[in-house]
Design an enzyme around this catalytic site. Structure first.
Site, PDB file in Angstrom:
ATOM      1  N   TYR A  76      -5.950  -5.352   9.771  1.00  0.00           N
ATOM      2  CA  TYR A  76      -6.212  -5.981   8.474  1.00  0.00           C
ATOM      3  C   TYR A  76      -7.689  -6.331   8.346  1.00  0.00           C
ATOM      4  CZ  TYR A  76      -4.053  -7.183   4.179  1.00  0.00           C
ATOM      5  OH  TYR A  76      -3.677  -7.148   2.872  1.00  0.00           O
ATOM      6  N   GLY A  84       0.157  -5.048   1.383  1.00  0.00           N
ATOM      7  CA  GLY A  84      -0.958  -5.294   0.462  1.00  0.00           C
ATOM      8  C   GLY A  84      -0.525  -6.029  -0.799  1.00  0.00           C
ATOM      9  N   HIS A  94       0.849  -1.203   0.000  1.00  0.00           N
ATOM     10  CA  HIS A  94       0.000   0.000   0.000  1.00  0.00           C
ATOM     11  C   HIS A  94       0.884   1.253   0.000  1.00  0.00           C
ATOM     12  CE1 HIS A  94      -4.246   0.833   0.510  1.00  0.00           C
ATOM     13  NE2 HIS A  94      -4.423  -0.422   0.819  1.00  0.00           N
TER      14      HIS A  94
HETATM   15  C1  LCV Z   1       4.868   4.733  -0.165  1.00  0.00           C
HETATM   16  C2  LCV Z   1       7.055   4.000  -0.115  1.00  0.00           C
HETATM   17  C3  LCV Z   1       6.647   2.747   0.412  1.00  0.00           C
HETATM   18  C4  LCV Z   1       5.250   2.536   0.623  1.00  0.00           C
HETATM   19  N1  LCV Z   1       4.402   3.553   0.326  1.00  0.00           N
HETATM   20  O1  LCV Z   1      14.193   2.074   0.164  1.00  0.00           O
HETATM   21  O2  LCV Z   1      -0.321  -4.710   4.815  1.00  0.00           O
HETATM   22  S1  LCV Z   1      -0.586  -3.509   5.527  1.00  0.00           S
HETATM   23  O3  LCV Z   1      -1.795  -3.564   6.367  1.00  0.00           O
HETATM   24  O4  LCV Z   1       0.596  -3.057   6.283  1.00  0.00           O
HETATM   25  C5  LCV Z   1      -0.875  -2.287   4.293  1.00  0.00           C
HETATM   26  C6  LCV Z   1      -1.465  -1.049   4.912  1.00  0.00           C
HETATM   27  C7  LCV Z   1       0.377  -2.036   3.537  1.00  0.00           C
HETATM   28  O5  LCV Z   1       0.598  -2.568   2.475  1.00  0.00           O
HETATM   29  O6  LCV Z   1       1.262  -1.096   4.103  1.00  0.00           O
HETATM   30  C8  LCV Z   1       2.535  -0.908   3.423  1.00  0.00           C
HETATM   31  C9  LCV Z   1       3.457  -2.085   3.833  1.00  0.00           C
HETATM   32  N2  LCV Z   1       4.806  -1.825   3.241  1.00  0.00           N
HETATM   33  C10 LCV Z   1       5.922  -1.810   3.988  1.00  0.00           C
HETATM   34  O7  LCV Z   1       5.922  -1.953   5.207  1.00  0.00           O
HETATM   35  C11 LCV Z   1       7.233  -1.555   3.238  1.00  0.00           C
HETATM   36  C12 LCV Z   1       7.669  -0.100   3.556  1.00  0.00           C
HETATM   37  N3  LCV Z   1       8.946   0.175   2.870  1.00  0.00           N
HETATM   38  C13 LCV Z   1      10.127  -0.293   3.408  1.00  0.00           C
HETATM   39  O8  LCV Z   1      10.188  -0.963   4.448  1.00  0.00           O
HETATM   40  C14 LCV Z   1      11.375   0.031   2.626  1.00  0.00           C
HETATM   41  O9  LCV Z   1      11.044   1.057   1.683  1.00  0.00           O
HETATM   42  C15 LCV Z   1      11.899  -1.203   1.851  1.00  0.00           C
HETATM   43  C16 LCV Z   1      12.466  -2.233   2.852  1.00  0.00           C
HETATM   44  C17 LCV Z   1      10.768  -1.821   1.001  1.00  0.00           C
HETATM   45  C18 LCV Z   1      13.023  -0.735   0.885  1.00  0.00           C
HETATM   46  O10 LCV Z   1      13.959   0.021   1.648  1.00  0.00           O
HETATM   47  P1  LCV Z   1      15.035   0.930   0.896  1.00  0.00           P
HETATM   48  O11 LCV Z   1      15.877   1.547   1.975  1.00  0.00           O
HETATM   49  O12 LCV Z   1      15.673   0.156  -0.187  1.00  0.00           O
HETATM   50  P2  LCV Z   1      13.505   3.357   0.867  1.00  0.00           P
HETATM   51  O13 LCV Z   1      12.890   2.965   2.179  1.00  0.00           O
HETATM   52  O14 LCV Z   1      14.479   4.508   0.852  1.00  0.00           O
HETATM   53  O15 LCV Z   1      12.288   3.670  -0.123  1.00  0.00           O
HETATM   54  C19 LCV Z   1      12.535   4.290  -1.387  1.00  0.00           C
HETATM   55  C20 LCV Z   1      11.393   5.239  -1.626  1.00  0.00           C
HETATM   56  O16 LCV Z   1      10.150   4.501  -1.697  1.00  0.00           O
HETATM   57  C21 LCV Z   1       9.231   5.022  -0.740  1.00  0.00           C
HETATM   58  C22 LCV Z   1      10.091   5.629   0.364  1.00  0.00           C
HETATM   59  O17 LCV Z   1       9.318   6.588   1.079  1.00  0.00           O
HETATM   60  C23 LCV Z   1      11.207   6.248  -0.467  1.00  0.00           C
HETATM   61  O18 LCV Z   1      10.685   7.433  -1.053  1.00  0.00           O
HETATM   62  P3  LCV Z   1      11.466   8.850  -0.784  1.00  0.00           P
HETATM   63  O19 LCV Z   1      12.878   8.610  -1.264  1.00  0.00           O
HETATM   64  O20 LCV Z   1      10.679   9.863  -1.564  1.00  0.00           O
HETATM   65  O21 LCV Z   1      11.405   9.063   0.719  1.00  0.00           O
HETATM   66  N4  LCV Z   1       8.391   3.938  -0.226  1.00  0.00           N
HETATM   67  C24 LCV Z   1       8.814   2.737   0.207  1.00  0.00           C
HETATM   68  N5  LCV Z   1       7.769   1.988   0.615  1.00  0.00           N
HETATM   69  N6  LCV Z   1       4.764   1.387   1.088  1.00  0.00           N
HETATM   70  N7  LCV Z   1       6.185   4.992  -0.409  1.00  0.00           N
END
Ligand code: LCV
Length: 258
Positions: A137, A107, A63
Site C-alpha cells: 500500500y 481501494g 481496484h
Molecule cells: C476486477 C473483479 C473484482 C476486482 N477487480 O462474486 O487495496 S488493495 O491494495 O488490495 C488494491 C490493489 C485493491 O483494491 O485490490 C482489489 C481488492 N478487492 C478484493 O480483494 C475483492 C475481490 N473480489 C472478491 O473477493 C469477490 O469478488 C467478492 C467477495 C467481492 C464477491 O464474490 P462473489 O462470489 O459474489 P465473484 O467473485 O464471482 O465476482 C463477480 C465478478 O466480478 C469480478 C470477478 O472476477 C467476477 O467476474 P467474472 O465473472 O468475469 O470472473 N471481480 C470481483 N472483484 N477487484 N474484477
C-alpha cells in the site's frame, strides 16, 4: 459505468458496473473524476457517491485487479487513476458524502476513508486487502486510514485484510451513521440538502483547511526515499505477482515472503 443526477444543489453519482461488482477500473474512475469536474462547473454544493445494487450486494470490489501492473511498476503510484480520484474528492470545494449499501473492498475502502462523511446501513462491511494480494500500500493511503482510525484499528484492518461489519465500523468511527436499509437514501439526502442551505464559501474554505492541516506531516527526503525503497521491494516480489495470478485463477494465493 456511472450514473449522475443533480437534485437542487446536490450532485449524485452512482457506481454502475454490476458485472464486475463496481470494481474501480480506469474507465469507471475516469468517469467519476469527470462527473466531479462537471458538478463543480455546475456549482453543486454537496456530492453523494452511491452504488447501484448488484447480485453480490457489493458497493465496490475495489481496484480492478486485472489492471494492476505486472511489469515491476508501482501498483499504486501518484498517477494511478484511483489516486487521482482520491485527490479530486479531497479537493472538491464541498462535502463529498459516501452512501454505502453492501460490502466495500480494497481501494474502494480508501475512497470511503477519503470521503468527508460516510453513511452506511446494516449491510455495510469494509475491508482493506493489500495483504491478500501482496500489494505494498502507499503512504497517502495509509495516512487516510490513520486519519480516520486508531492506529491499532488501522493495523488490524491491514494485517487481517478481513471485512469489519457495520456495528464495528460505526463504533470505530469509520462510518458517521449506520441506518436501516430502507432509510439510507432519505437520511443521506436530508443531510446533503441541509448542508446545501449553508454557506458554500465558508464550507469550502473549512474543508480546504481540514485537508491542509491533516496532510501537514512533513516527510523528510530520506524518510520518503526509505518508504519508496520498501514499497519497490514488495511490488518487485514474486508474492505480488502470485497475488494477482491467484485472483485470475480463482484460487487462494501461496505467499512465500519473497
Ligand atoms: C476486477 C473483479 C473484482 C476486482 N477487480 O462474486 O487495496 S488493495 O491494495 O488490495 C488494491 C490493489 C485493491 O483494491 O485490490 C482489489 C481488492 N478487492 C478484493 O480483494 C475483492 C475481490 N473480489 C472478491 O473477493 C469477490 O469478488 C467478492 C467477495 C467481492 C464477491 O464474490 P462473489 O462470489 O459474489 P465473484 O467473485 O464471482 O465476482 C463477480 C465478478 O466480478 C469480478 C470477478 O472476477 C467476477 O467476474 P467474472 O465473472 O468475469 O470472473 N471481480 C470481483 N472483484 N477487484 N474484477
Amino acid at each position: 459505468m456511472i450514473k449522475t443526477e443533480k437534485r437542487n444543489k446536490t450532485g449524485i453519482v452512482s457506481l454502475n458496473h454490476p458485472e464486475k461488482l463496481n470494481a474501480l477500473s480506469q474507465e469507471m474512475v475516469h468517469g467519476l473524476v469527470a462527473s466531479l469536474e462537471s458538478f463543480k462547473e455546475d456549482k453543486m454544493r454537496v456530492i453523494i457517491i452511491r452504488a447501484e445494487p448488484n447480485k453480490s450486494n457489493v458497493w465496490s470490489a475495489g481496484h480492478y485487479i486485472p489492471e494492476l501492473p505486472e511489469n515491476n511498476q508501482d501498483p499504486l503510484g501518484f498517477n494511478d487513476p484511483l489516486e487521482v480520484l482520491l485527490r479530486a474528492i479531497q479537493r472538491y470545494p464541498g462535502p463529498v458524502i459516501t452512501q454505502i449499501h453492501g460490502s466495500v473492498w480494497g481501494g474502494a475502502c480508501d475512497l470511503i476513508m477519503t470521503s468527508d462523511i460516510s453513511i452506511g446501513d446494516t449491510t455495510t462491511t469494509l475491508a482493506i486487502t493489500p495483504a491478500k494480494l501482496g500489494v505494498p500500500y502507499n503512504a497517502s493511503g495509509i495516512c487516510h486510514f490513520i486519519a480516520r482510525l486508531g492506529i491499532n484499528q488501522a493495523k488490524e484492518m491491514f494485517f487481517t485484510a478481513r471485512p469489519i461489519d457495520a456495528v464495528l465500523a460505526e463504533r470505530w468511527g469509520v462510518i458517521n451513521h449506520i441506518v436501516e436499509e430502507d432509510q439510507l437514501e432519505a437520511y443521506t439526502m436530508e443531510m446533503a440538502e441541509h448542508i446545501a442551505t449553508l454557506s458554500p464559501l465558508a464550507i469550502s474554505v473549512i474543508k480546504e483547511q481540514f485537508r491542509i492541516l491533516s496532510n501537514s506531516q512533513a516527510l523528510s527526503a530520506d524518510v520518503f526515499e526509505k518508504i519508496e525503497g520498501l514499497r519497490t521491494m514488495v511490488w518487485e516480489s514474486n508474492d505480488y505477482h502470485e497475488g494477482i495470478k491467484a485472483f485470475r485463477e480463482k484460487r487462494k494465493p501461496e505467499f512465500k515472503g519473497e
